[in-house]
Write a protein that holds these residues in place. Sequence first.
Motif, PDB file in Angstrom:
ATOM      1  N   GLU A 150      -8.458  -7.366   4.534  1.00  0.00           N
ATOM      2  CA  GLU A 150      -9.161  -6.183   4.039  1.00  0.00           C
ATOM      3  C   GLU A 150     -10.310  -5.873   4.981  1.00  0.00           C
ATOM      4  OE1 GLU A 150     -10.690  -6.394   0.017  1.00  0.00           O
ATOM      5  OE2 GLU A 150     -11.429  -4.324   0.086  1.00  0.00           O
TER       6      GLU A 150
ATOM      7  N   ASN B 133     -10.485   0.561   2.068  1.00  0.00           N
ATOM      8  CA  ASN B 133     -10.825   1.127   0.757  1.00  0.00           C
ATOM      9  C   ASN B 133     -10.959   2.639   0.854  1.00  0.00           C
ATOM     10  OD1 ASN B 133     -11.466  -1.323  -1.091  1.00  0.00           O
ATOM     11  ND2 ASN B 133     -12.451  -1.789   0.872  1.00  0.00           N
TER      12      ASN B 133
ATOM     13  N   GLU C 275      -6.427   0.911  -0.274  1.00  0.00           N
ATOM     14  CA  GLU C 275      -6.784   0.377  -1.584  1.00  0.00           C
ATOM     15  C   GLU C 275      -7.437   1.478  -2.397  1.00  0.00           C
ATOM     16  OE1 GLU C 275      -8.995  -3.292  -1.434  1.00  0.00           O
ATOM     17  OE2 GLU C 275      -7.434  -4.302  -0.266  1.00  0.00           O
TER      18      GLU C 275
ATOM     19  N   ASP D 277      -6.618  -1.431  -6.476  1.00  0.00           N
ATOM     20  CA  ASP D 277      -7.775  -2.322  -6.369  1.00  0.00           C
ATOM     21  C   ASP D 277      -8.438  -2.526  -7.729  1.00  0.00           C
ATOM     22  OD1 ASP D 277      -9.619  -3.887  -5.070  1.00  0.00           O
ATOM     23  OD2 ASP D 277     -10.551  -2.265  -3.938  1.00  0.00           O
TER      24      ASP D 277
END
Length: 279
Positions: free
Chosen positions: A58, A117, A149, A179
């Motif tokens: 990530e 993200n 995500e 997420d």
Amino acid sequence: AKADGRNTFRLFAEQMNAEVKDRKEMLADMREALDNNGFQLAFQPQVQLADQSIVGSEALLRWHHNDRGQVSPSRFIPVAEQGGLIVDLGEWVVGAACDQIGLFDKMGLPPIRIAVNISSVQFRRGNLVECTKSILDRTGVSPDRLEFEITESVVMTDVDKAIKTMQELDTIGVRLSMDDFGTGYSSLSYLRQFPIQKIKIDKSFVQNIEIEENSMEIVNAIIGLSRSMNITVVAEGVETEGQLAKLKEAGCEVVQGFYFGRPMAAQDFESWMGDWHKE
Ligand code: C2E
Ligand code: CA
Ligand code: CA
Ligand code: CA
């Protein structure tokens, strides 16, 4: 008493002003940082338990401010969202992640997937699909190396539109991950309509897994559900041996957390990967 109330109010108003001023300054500084290479990405490994291989990472945004020091994304992301900067910032993140995929490949790292993200504002308002396409074209990165995500709340605000966007991303080949799963208000019945390949169990459950029966039950339920839908489960926020044992027992496939590795600058991640594969 009256004077007290007035003072309390004045104090409150002053604090409000200070907060507004602080956000304004922060926003201006973020704009400048965006133009001057002031943001970085940190990479945290995701470990597949079956064979201890690293299947992904990530990418988390990092901002070092001259006076403020390291500012947490939990602080500056909301400011960027409210100040209209998140679309540009989010675009920078996707671009930087793709550039880094190319660099990791050049260094000879295994071809892992990088997850970024996506803010709700970016997901709903920006031309996310078009923008992603052009970044993939520019960098020459294969779409399946990139994962987005998104959170449940992003999706549940306008389900039909969200499904459409997800389908478009799925069509270009970008992977999707849900997420912070379990913290939002998503209905499980919707999950089947979403073209997602991964669910991330929120760290709040993982961190209570040893001390609260309820958390263990939720984790078990999420894993069972994901299995039935052929969705990979990632547990995030794994810090201890005990949590890891519980997750293994529950049948969790992939874990992410300080126990294995913290988010690291690209260079540190590269050497961390080298050490990991040596062991
Ligand atoms: P998130 O997406 O849930 O990211 C996971 C957070 O948990 C990260 O915090 C990570 O450093 C932290 N973490 C990882 N392993 C552990 C662990 O074992 N224990 C504990 N206590 N924490 C762990 P971080 O980097 O401070 O990011 C906070 C949030 O900021 C993220 O939560 C995400 O919502 C947001 N964020 C970060 N980068 C970006 C970005 O590029 N774009 C957007 N839109 N949001 C971002
Ligand atoms: Ca995340
Ligand atoms: Ca998360
Ligand atoms: Ca979170």
